[in-house]
Structures are given as structure tokens and as C-alpha cells.
Design a protein around this motif. Structure first.
Motif, mmCIF file in Angstrom:
data_model
loop_
_atom_site.group_PDB
_atom_site.id
_atom_site.type_symbol
_atom_site.label_atom_id
_atom_site.label_comp_id
_atom_site.label_asym_id
_atom_site.label_seq_id
_atom_site.Cartn_x
_atom_site.Cartn_y
_atom_site.Cartn_z
ATOM 1 N N GLU A 1 67.583 24.757 29.904
ATOM 2 C CA GLU A 1 68.215 25.998 30.385
ATOM 3 C C GLU A 1 67.926 26.188 31.861
ATOM 4 O OE1 GLU A 1 67.482 29.465 28.062
ATOM 5 O OE2 GLU A 1 68.424 28.545 26.313
ATOM 6 N N GLU A 2 66.657 25.815 32.231
ATOM 7 C CA GLU A 2 66.244 25.939 33.625
ATOM 8 C C GLU A 2 67.024 24.947 34.502
ATOM 9 O OE1 GLU A 2 62.080 24.950 33.939
ATOM 10 O OE2 GLU A 2 62.119 25.035 36.131
ATOM 11 N N LYS A 3 67.298 25.357 35.731
ATOM 12 C CA LYS A 3 67.881 24.412 36.705
ATOM 13 C C LYS A 3 66.785 24.049 37.720
ATOM 14 C CE LYS A 3 72.502 24.696 35.738
ATOM 15 N NZ LYS A 3 72.427 24.284 34.315
ATOM 16 N N PHE A 4 66.687 22.741 38.039
ATOM 17 C CA PHE A 4 65.605 22.245 38.893
ATOM 18 C C PHE A 4 66.093 22.032 40.328
ATOM 19 C CE2 PHE A 4 64.806 21.029 34.532
ATOM 20 C CZ PHE A 4 63.474 21.366 34.359
ATOM 21 N N ASP A 5 65.138 22.113 41.263
ATOM 22 C CA ASP A 5 65.472 21.855 42.672
ATOM 23 C C ASP A 5 65.653 20.363 42.930
ATOM 24 O OD1 ASP A 5 65.142 24.570 43.288
ATOM 25 O OD2 ASP A 5 62.986 24.313 43.657
ATOM 26 N N SER A 6 64.961 19.565 42.137
ATOM 27 C CA SER A 6 65.024 18.118 42.364
ATOM 28 C C SER A 6 64.718 17.372 41.069
ATOM 29 C CB SER A 6 63.994 17.732 43.442
ATOM 30 O OG SER A 6 64.109 16.367 43.744
ATOM 31 N N ALA A 7 65.134 16.116 41.004
ATOM 32 C CA ALA A 7 64.799 15.269 39.845
ATOM 33 C C ALA A 7 64.404 13.889 40.355
ATOM 34 C CB ALA A 7 65.986 15.157 38.897
ATOM 35 N N LEU A 8 63.502 13.260 39.616
ATOM 36 C CA LEU A 8 63.014 11.925 39.965
ATOM 37 C C LEU A 8 63.063 11.032 38.730
ATOM 38 C CD1 LEU A 8 59.655 12.972 41.740
ATOM 39 C CD2 LEU A 8 61.824 12.383 42.869
#
Ligand SMILES: C[S@@+](CC[C@H](N)C(=O)[O-])C[C@H]1O[C@@H](n2cnc3c(N)ncnc32)[C@H](O)[C@@H]1O
Length: 247
Positions: free
Chosen positions: A101-108
Motif C-alpha cells: 500500500e505504501e509508496k517508496f521513494d526508491s527501490a534497489l
């Protein structure tokens, strides 16, 4: 000869994974990731790591002030990761099919984790799912281990060691006609009744074929860099970092 029981990747080795990786300098590696963030003038606060394993990257980035979430296919790796931090949100999950549900600032997705995704179709699924959970402008960095790495550094590699009661062997082969890298690891551990063997197949992708898929994706390609610096990848790169931005 000892009877070996085959186990799924990253199940029996979860307990010894950090020992196997003891020469990996996650601090220097995360310095590079932060340099990439700075290079693209992004200051993420929340980061999702796909294929987080035993959580070394999440724990290192958490110590630098990021709010970390990590998912991994192997429950045993996640169980071990949880022993290293109470505050990282570690969850069992498949990078080909997940949602938050959460949206992230970045992904790796680092350290060959995406090489475990064996078809371009599935890579597209990873891209789509990651796109969905990023905020607009969010950066996704993933790396691959290349054919150069397979041929020059790992084909025919063998090591064996013992430490605190466990023993392992590690053998590495490049299956050139299948463009597949195979790592075979055997583990004897006081907690295990038998000797276990894991066979890890990593698809060896060409940088160009991934670039083609990325161009068709919703992401903007910011850079295709050598794995160890912010310089364009070359035919000699043993690792390649892809840096993408959600449009
Ligand atoms: C080489 S390890 C890297 C772990 C960690 N990123 C690190 O740097 O130590 C690759 C990891 O990818 C995970 N993995 C493989 N396929 C996956 C998938 N489809 N979804 C999530 N994790 C996956 C494995 O379980 C393993 O923990």
C-alpha cells in the motif's frame, strides 16, 4: 560417499550466508549507491530492497538514516535478517509478484538477485511491480552479474571451508550454451541431519537485451553504469548497474 539432499536455493545456506559473504564490503557498496542518488539529485527517505537476503544492505542503509523494507523469496533468509534488525520491515515476497500500500521513494535490487529471474517476461513483471510501488520520480537501481563475470571470475571456481562447526563447498560453472550460471553449494551443519546441496541457477543476460526491455517499460533509463563506478558500462564490465526513474 555422503548422501546429499537437495534443498531449494537460500534455504539451508541461510545460516551461513553472511560467512560466505564476509569479504563483501557492503559499506563501500552503499557509498556507491548513495553517490548514484546524489548524482541524480534524489534524496530518498524510504527504500524497498528486492531480494534482500539476510538483510545486510537494509541494515547498512538503515544505519545511514533510511527507512528500509526488504523482501526475499526465501523465508529462511528473512528469518535470519530479522535477527539483525527489529526496525527494518523484512517480509517474505517474490519480486515478480508483490504489492505494497505504501509508496517508496526508491527501490534497489542488488548483488545478482535479478539474475535469479530467468526470463525477460518475468523481468518485465519485476519492472511493472516495482513501478507500481514507487512514488513519481522514484529511482530504481538494479544490477546484473554479466557473462564477463561468469567467464573471467567464476567459471571453474571452487572453495571449501569450515567454521564454527559447519562445513561447506562452493563450485561455480558457466553453462555457456544455456547462458546460465550454476553455483552448487553443499552444507554440513550441526543443526542438519544430512548434508544439503543447493543448486543456484542465475540467468546471464546481455546488457543490450535488458536495455531493450527497459526501453519498452514505463521507466526512464537514467544510466547503464559499470557496477563499480558512475561510468557507462563497457563490454568488460563484470557487473552492470541499471538506474531507472519512474516518470
Ligand atoms: C545473491 S543473494 C543477494 C542478497 C542480498 N541482496 C545481499 O546483497 O546480500 C540473492 C537473493 O535473491 C533472492 N531471490 C531470488 N529470487 C527471488 C525472487 N523471485 N523474489 C525475491 N527474492 C528472490 C534469493 O532468495 C537471495 O536471497
Amino acid at each position: 560417499m555422503t548422501k546429499m539432499i537437495e534443498k531449494a536455493p537460500y534455504t539451508s545456506i541461510a545460516k551461513i550466508y553472511d560467512y560466505l559473504m564476509e569479504d563483501v564490503d557492503y559499506k563501500i557498496w552503499m557509498d556507491l549507491i548513495e553517490e548514484i542518488f546524489a548524482h541524480f539529485k534524489t534524496e530518498p527517505k524510504t527504500i524497498l530492497e528486492l531480494g534482500c537476503g539476510t538483510g545486510s544492505i537494509c541494515v547498512e542503509l538503515e544505519s545511514r538514516g533510511y527507512k528500509m523494507t526488504g523482501i526475499d523469496l526465501a523465508a529462511e533468509m528473512i528469518d535470519f535478517a530479522k535477527t539483525k534488525s527489529d526496525s527494518v520491515n523484512f517480509q517474505v515476497g517474490d519480486m515478480r509478484n508483490f504489492s505494497f500500500e505504501e509508496k517508496f521513494d526508491s527501490a534497489l535490487c542488488l548483488f545478482d538477485s535479478i539474475n535469479y529471474v530467468h526470463t525477460l517476461e518475468e523481468i518485465s513483471q519485476v519492472l511493472d511491480k516495482t513501478y507500481e510501488v514507487l512514488k513519481e520520480g522514484g529511482i530504481f537501481i538494479f544490477d546484473i552479474s554479466t557473462e564477463v563475470n561468469s567467464i573471467q571470475n567464476f567459471n571453474g571456481y571452487y572453495e571449501a571451508d569450515q567454521f564454527e562447526g559447519f562445513e561447506y563447498t562452493f563450485e561455480s560453472f558457466y553453462l555457456r550454451s544455456d547462458k546460465m550460471h550454476l553455483n552448487q553449494i553443499t552444507v554440513e551443519h550441526p543443526d542438519f541431519a544430512e548434508t544439503y546441496i543447493e543448486k543456484h541457477y542465475q540467468k546471464v543476460y546481455k546488457t543490450e537485451e535488458l536495455q531493450e526491455i527497459l526501453e519498452k517499460s514505463k521507466f526512464e533509463i537514467l544510466g547503464v553504469f559499470d557496477g563499480f563506478e558512475i561510468e557507462e558500462a563497457t563490454k568488460e564490465s563484470a557487473r552492470v548497474n541499471f538506474v531507472l526513474r519512474k516518470k
